[in-house]
Design a protein around this motif. Structure first.
Motif, PDB file in Angstrom:
ATOM      1  N   ALA A   1     -16.215  -2.341  -2.935  1.00 45.56           N
ATOM      2  CA  ALA A   1     -17.006  -1.184  -3.357  1.00 45.56           C
ATOM      3  C   ALA A   1     -16.147   0.078  -3.455  1.00 45.56           C
ATOM      4  CB  ALA A   1     -18.163  -0.969  -2.376  1.00 45.56           C
ATOM      5  N   LEU A   2     -15.231   0.253  -2.509  1.00 52.91           N
ATOM      6  CA  LEU A   2     -14.356   1.428  -2.541  1.00 52.91           C
ATOM      7  C   LEU A   2     -13.410   1.379  -3.743  1.00 52.91           C
ATOM      8  CD1 LEU A   2     -13.554   1.697   1.270  1.00 52.91           C
ATOM      9  CD2 LEU A   2     -14.791   3.391  -0.096  1.00 52.91           C
ATOM     10  N   LEU A   3     -12.923   0.194  -4.075  1.00 55.58           N
ATOM     11  CA  LEU A   3     -12.057   0.062  -5.249  1.00 55.58           C
ATOM     12  C   LEU A   3     -12.839   0.326  -6.534  1.00 55.58           C
ATOM     13  CD1 LEU A   3      -9.975  -3.072  -4.203  1.00 55.58           C
ATOM     14  CD2 LEU A   3      -9.203  -0.695  -4.241  1.00 55.58           C
ATOM     15  N   ALA A   4     -14.112  -0.144  -6.562  1.00 55.48           N
ATOM     16  CA  ALA A   4     -14.957   0.155  -7.723  1.00 55.48           C
ATOM     17  C   ALA A   4     -15.227   1.655  -7.819  1.00 55.48           C
ATOM     18  CB  ALA A   4     -16.266  -0.617  -7.611  1.00 55.48           C
ATOM     19  N   ALA A   5     -15.407   2.306  -6.655  1.00 51.05           N
ATOM     20  CA  ALA A   5     -15.610   3.753  -6.653  1.00 51.05           C
ATOM     21  C   ALA A   5     -14.382   4.481  -7.180  1.00 51.05           C
ATOM     22  CB  ALA A   5     -15.943   4.225  -5.233  1.00 51.05           C
ATOM     23  N   MET A   6     -13.200   3.944  -6.879  1.00 50.24           N
ATOM     24  CA  MET A   6     -11.977   4.549  -7.400  1.00 50.24           C
ATOM     25  C   MET A   6     -11.987   4.561  -8.926  1.00 50.24           C
ATOM     26  SD  MET A   6      -8.841   4.094  -8.975  1.00 50.24           S
ATOM     27  CE  MET A   6      -8.559   2.320  -8.910  1.00 50.24           C
TER      28      MET A   6
ATOM     29  N   SER B   1      -9.795  14.817 -13.974  1.00 50.41           N
ATOM     30  CA  SER B   1      -8.843  15.409 -14.918  1.00 50.41           C
ATOM     31  C   SER B   1      -7.434  14.876 -14.709  1.00 50.41           C
ATOM     32  CB  SER B   1      -8.830  16.938 -14.770  1.00 50.41           C
ATOM     33  OG  SER B   1      -8.471  17.307 -13.442  1.00 50.41           O
ATOM     34  N   VAL B   2      -7.157  14.315 -13.518  1.00 49.34           N
ATOM     35  CA  VAL B   2      -5.868  13.693 -13.215  1.00 49.34           C
ATOM     36  C   VAL B   2      -6.140  12.212 -12.954  1.00 49.34           C
ATOM     37  CG1 VAL B   2      -3.845  13.693 -11.724  1.00 49.34           C
ATOM     38  CG2 VAL B   2      -5.069  15.829 -12.165  1.00 49.34           C
ATOM     39  N   ARG B   3      -5.708  11.373 -13.860  1.00 48.55           N
ATOM     40  CA  ARG B   3      -6.110   9.972 -13.808  1.00 48.55           C
ATOM     41  C   ARG B   3      -4.954   9.040 -13.473  1.00 48.55           C
ATOM     42  NH1 ARG B   3      -6.978   8.506 -18.650  1.00 48.55           N
ATOM     43  NH2 ARG B   3      -6.488  10.480 -19.682  1.00 48.55           N
ATOM     44  N   LEU B   4      -5.307   7.916 -12.841  1.00 50.28           N
ATOM     45  CA  LEU B   4      -4.364   6.820 -12.628  1.00 50.28           C
ATOM     46  C   LEU B   4      -4.417   5.814 -13.765  1.00 50.28           C
ATOM     47  CD1 LEU B   4      -4.722   5.849  -8.840  1.00 50.28           C
ATOM     48  CD2 LEU B   4      -2.768   6.933  -9.944  1.00 50.28           C
ATOM     49  N   LEU B   5      -5.564   5.707 -14.429  1.00 48.58           N
ATOM     50  CA  LEU B   5      -5.792   4.673 -15.430  1.00 48.58           C
ATOM     51  C   LEU B   5      -6.095   5.301 -16.781  1.00 48.58           C
ATOM     52  CD1 LEU B   5      -8.228   2.431 -13.318  1.00 48.58           C
ATOM     53  CD2 LEU B   5      -5.741   2.265 -13.443  1.00 48.58           C
TER      54      LEU B   5
ATOM     55  N   LEU C   1       0.824  -1.194   0.000  1.00 50.26           N
ATOM     56  CA  LEU C   1       0.000   0.000   0.000  1.00 50.26           C
ATOM     57  C   LEU C   1       0.868   1.259   0.000  1.00 50.26           C
ATOM     58  CD1 LEU C   1      -2.879   1.052   0.089  1.00 50.26           C
ATOM     59  CD2 LEU C   1      -2.814   0.899   2.575  1.00 50.26           C
ATOM     60  N   GLY C   2       1.914   1.254   0.820  1.00 49.94           N
ATOM     61  CA  GLY C   2       2.853   2.369   0.799  1.00 49.94           C
ATOM     62  C   GLY C   2       3.513   2.524  -0.557  1.00 49.94           C
ATOM     63  N   SER C   3       3.828   1.397  -1.201  1.00 52.30           N
ATOM     64  CA  SER C   3       4.470   1.449  -2.515  1.00 52.30           C
ATOM     65  C   SER C   3       3.549   2.036  -3.573  1.00 52.30           C
ATOM     66  CB  SER C   3       4.903   0.037  -2.932  1.00 52.30           C
ATOM     67  OG  SER C   3       5.885  -0.478  -2.047  1.00 52.30           O
ATOM     68  N   VAL C   4       2.240   1.730  -3.496  1.00 53.90           N
ATOM     69  CA  VAL C   4       1.288   2.278  -4.465  1.00 53.90           C
ATOM     70  C   VAL C   4       1.275   3.800  -4.389  1.00 53.90           C
ATOM     71  CG1 VAL C   4      -1.152   2.466  -5.076  1.00 53.90           C
ATOM     72  CG2 VAL C   4      -0.185   0.237  -4.532  1.00 53.90           C
ATOM     73  N   VAL C   5       1.116   4.320  -3.176  1.00 55.23           N
ATOM     74  CA  VAL C   5       1.046   5.774  -2.989  1.00 55.23           C
ATOM     75  C   VAL C   5       2.349   6.439  -3.425  1.00 55.23           C
ATOM     76  CG1 VAL C   5       0.762   7.617  -1.295  1.00 55.23           C
ATOM     77  CG2 VAL C   5      -0.632   5.542  -1.130  1.00 55.23           C
ATOM     78  N   ALA C   6       3.470   5.839  -3.028  1.00 59.24           N
ATOM     79  CA  ALA C   6       4.770   6.419  -3.363  1.00 59.24           C
ATOM     80  C   ALA C   6       5.027   6.376  -4.864  1.00 59.24           C
ATOM     81  CB  ALA C   6       5.870   5.674  -2.614  1.00 59.24           C
ATOM     82  N   GLY C   7       4.743   5.232  -5.476  1.00 60.17           N
ATOM     83  CA  GLY C   7       5.013   5.108  -6.904  1.00 60.17           C
ATOM     84  C   GLY C   7       4.228   6.096  -7.738  1.00 60.17           C
TER      85      GLY C   7
ATOM     86  N   PRO D   1      -7.367  11.743  -4.782  1.00 58.24           N
ATOM     87  CA  PRO D   1      -8.648  11.098  -4.441  1.00 58.24           C
ATOM     88  C   PRO D   1      -8.666   9.603  -4.767  1.00 58.24           C
ATOM     89  CG  PRO D   1      -9.022  13.210  -5.503  1.00 58.24           C
ATOM     90  CD  PRO D   1      -7.566  12.920  -5.648  1.00 58.24           C
ATOM     91  N   GLN D   2      -8.124   9.241  -5.941  1.00 57.43           N
ATOM     92  CA  GLN D   2      -8.098   7.829  -6.304  1.00 57.43           C
ATOM     93  C   GLN D   2      -7.182   7.038  -5.378  1.00 57.43           C
ATOM     94  OE1 GLN D   2      -8.063  10.553  -8.343  1.00 57.43           O
ATOM     95  NE2 GLN D   2      -8.046   9.903 -10.485  1.00 57.43           N
ATOM     96  N   LEU D   3      -6.029   7.605  -5.040  1.00 60.01           N
ATOM     97  CA  LEU D   3      -5.111   6.911  -4.129  1.00 60.01           C
ATOM     98  C   LEU D   3      -5.746   6.744  -2.752  1.00 60.01           C
ATOM     99  CD1 LEU D   3      -1.725   8.615  -5.103  1.00 60.01           C
ATOM    100  CD2 LEU D   3      -2.429   6.273  -5.605  1.00 60.01           C
ATOM    101  N   ALA D   4      -6.497   7.747  -2.309  1.00 62.21           N
ATOM    102  CA  ALA D   4      -7.175   7.645  -1.013  1.00 62.21           C
ATOM    103  C   ALA D   4      -8.217   6.523  -1.039  1.00 62.21           C
ATOM    104  CB  ALA D   4      -7.841   8.972  -0.665  1.00 62.21           C
ATOM    105  N   LEU D   5      -8.930   6.391  -2.151  1.00 65.43           N
ATOM    106  CA  LEU D   5      -9.925   5.308  -2.257  1.00 65.43           C
ATOM    107  C   LEU D   5      -9.244   3.942  -2.302  1.00 65.43           C
ATOM    108  CD1 LEU D   5     -12.435   6.943  -4.759  1.00 65.43           C
ATOM    109  CD2 LEU D   5     -12.931   6.239  -2.407  1.00 65.43           C
ATOM    110  N   ILE D   6      -8.091   3.842  -2.977  1.00 66.54           N
ATOM    111  CA  ILE D   6      -7.341   2.581  -2.970  1.00 66.54           C
ATOM    112  C   ILE D   6      -6.923   2.239  -1.548  1.00 66.54           C
ATOM    113  CG2 ILE D   6      -5.162   1.493  -3.642  1.00 66.54           C
ATOM    114  CD1 ILE D   6      -5.391   2.909  -6.318  1.00 66.54           C
ATOM    115  N   ALA D   7      -6.380   3.233  -0.823  1.00 66.91           N
ATOM    116  CA  ALA D   7      -5.940   2.991   0.552  1.00 66.91           C
ATOM    117  C   ALA D   7      -7.102   2.573   1.431  1.00 66.91           C
ATOM    118  CB  ALA D   7      -5.278   4.252   1.113  1.00 66.91           C
TER     119      ALA D   7
END
Length: 464
Positions: A243-248, A256-260, A66-72, A210-216
């Motif tokens: 559900a939170l991951l689906a919300a992400m 406007s700033v996307r992870l995917l 989880l730390g690696s996701v946010v950092a990366g 926001p997306q990283l917060a939902l992943i966490a």
């Protein structure tokens, strides 16, 4: 004085013009993160016995990832804002602090906080190393440099279990983290001396917070199911996490700033089906590396070193088969994606059949199927996803594959921990709890792997 050689893209060219020290620094930075998961998986039975942390096996890996996701996801922005030298040195120091906390902490909670800090520091170090490669090496050298980075991961799969096993068998698991803390301090010093200062600026780059917060939040909800000790509450927390991951995904598609990449929320697109396949198969695979060493030590009487190497066979199979099939073209990539998904799923099924009996040969075969499935398919899935994206989306697509892999691994670790604790693993490591975990950790996740087979077929249903 720097030695200058012909600019021919050879290994000599990689080392020339003063690049050798920086090349070594980058490899060492990747090493400390690459070796971490295999070392930790090998020593976790000893950690659990010492700190009473059997209930938190999954969190030791999930927190790191989880730390690696946010950092990366934020490494590129931080390198621009603070300069490569300062950012890399600070990240290595954070990793060292996390190692020291896990090594010296008196209880499981300090150990887990240390793991989270290791994940963040290690994720940033790897991210900054990627930035450094792009800045410090000309295009002609990139294939050689990336080949070296791949080799570092392969070496980590061989040496990681050995390092963890030796320390665990000596009853000195804390020494592993002191060893890696010292290495991280070396990286911090070398980064501050060798890397360019870089121009600090308030770059317009932004991070998808926001997306990283939902992943966490999603991974944390699934992880909290570890502690529920009740099927209904565990199921509710896992459902909330999903559900939170689906919300992400929903939020990302409208941000406007996307992870995917665009269209990743739909399985009708190649990007959506491909990223879903990566996520599902990675999630299904995590129980093998997290609980495999503990089960083998309990049921087969293996030392930590021997158990670590049996489990590391999964990583070795991924590397070897990936190299064997890398040259295939034409219709073969589609076949390898489908075959790989099926083979990896069979690895999960075989794990459920062989772990409860402690069959060493069976576990080796299961690991070869599981890792081999990824080796057959992963590069071709990556290639297919990127080929389907427009040029302006390829950078975000490449980053998304790393984010999806790490998120899937964190979710898989947390889910495996929840299932293992429901069948009694949290109460202590015994023959009965090892057998129960060996069955249910894999049986419960088998539908996820089968869903990954289905999405792999969707990924390959039409031309990229």
């Amino acid at each position: 004085m720097a030695v200058t050689t012909k600019a021919d893209g050879s290994w000599g060219d990689v080392m020339a013009d003063g690049r050798l020290p920086r090349f070594i620094l980058i490899c060492l930075g990747v090493w400390i993160s690459a070796a971490d998961s295999l070392v930790t998986a090998t020593i976790m039975p000893s950690v659990g016995a010492d700190l009473g942390g059997y209930a938190y096996f999954g969190w030791a890996t999930a927190g790191f990832l989880l730390g690696s996701v946010v950092a990366g996801a934020s490494s590129g922005l931080l390198a621009l804002r603070f300069g490569l030298r300062r950012a890399t040195a600070a990240a290595a120091l954070l990793y060292a602090v996390g190692c020291a906390l896990s090594a010296a902490g008196p209880d499981i909670w300090s150990f887990l906080v240390g793991r989270l800090l290791q994940g963040m520091g290690g994720g940033w170090v790897v991210g900054f190393c990627s930035v450094a490669i792009g800045l410090l090496f000309p295009d002609r050298l990139l294939p050689r440099v990336y080949a070296a980075i791949t080799a570092v991961w392969g070496v980590a799969s061989l040496l990681g279990p050995m390092i963890g096993g030796i320390f665990a068998d000596l009853g000195a698991w804390r020494g592993v983290f002191w060893l890696f803390a010292i290495q991280a301090l070396g990286v911090a010093w070398a980064a501050f001396v060798m890397l360019p200062r870089g121009d600090q600026n308030e770059a317009d780059s932004r991070v998808a917070w926001p997306q990283l917060a939902l992943i966490a939040a999603g991974v944390s909800a699934i992880g909290l199911a570890d502690m529920a000790h009740d099927f209904a509450r565990s199921a509710a927390l896992i459902g909330l996490g999903i559900a939170l991951l689906a919300a992400m995904i929903w939020v990302d598609g409208r941000s406007s700033v996307r992870l995917l990449p665009k269209g990743s929320g739909s399985l009708k697109t190649i990007a959506g089906a491909g990223l879903a396949t990566m996520f599902l198969l990675t999630t299904a695979s995590m129980g093998f590396s997290i609980y495999g060493p503990a089960i083998l030590q309990t049921l087969a009487g293996f030392s930590a070193l021997a158990a670590g190497y049996v489990i590391a066979g999964e990583a070795a199979a991924w590397t070897v088969l990936g190299l064997i099939v890398a040259h295939l073209t034409g219709a073969w990539p589609v076949r390898m994606i489908r075959l790989g998904a099926v083979v990896a799923t069979l690895g999960v099924l075989f794990s459920a059949l062989v772990f409860p009996s402690g069959s060493v040969g069976g576990v080796i075969v299961a690991g070869l199927f599981l890792g081999g499935g990824f080796g057959l398919s992963w590069a071709f899935m990556s290639q297919r996803i990127l080929a389907a994206l427009p040029l302006e989306e390829r950078a975000i697509g490449a980053a998304a594959m790393t984010t999806v892999r790490l998120t899937g691994a964190a979710v898989g670790a947390a889910a495996a921990g929840a299932v293992a604790n429901l069948v009694g693993f949290s109460e202590g490591l015994s023959e009965a709890t090892a057998k129960a975990a060996g069955l249910w950790v894999f049986i419960s996740i088998l539908p996820v792997a089968m869903l990954g087979v289905w999405t792999a077929w969707r990924l390959t249903a039409r031309p990229a």
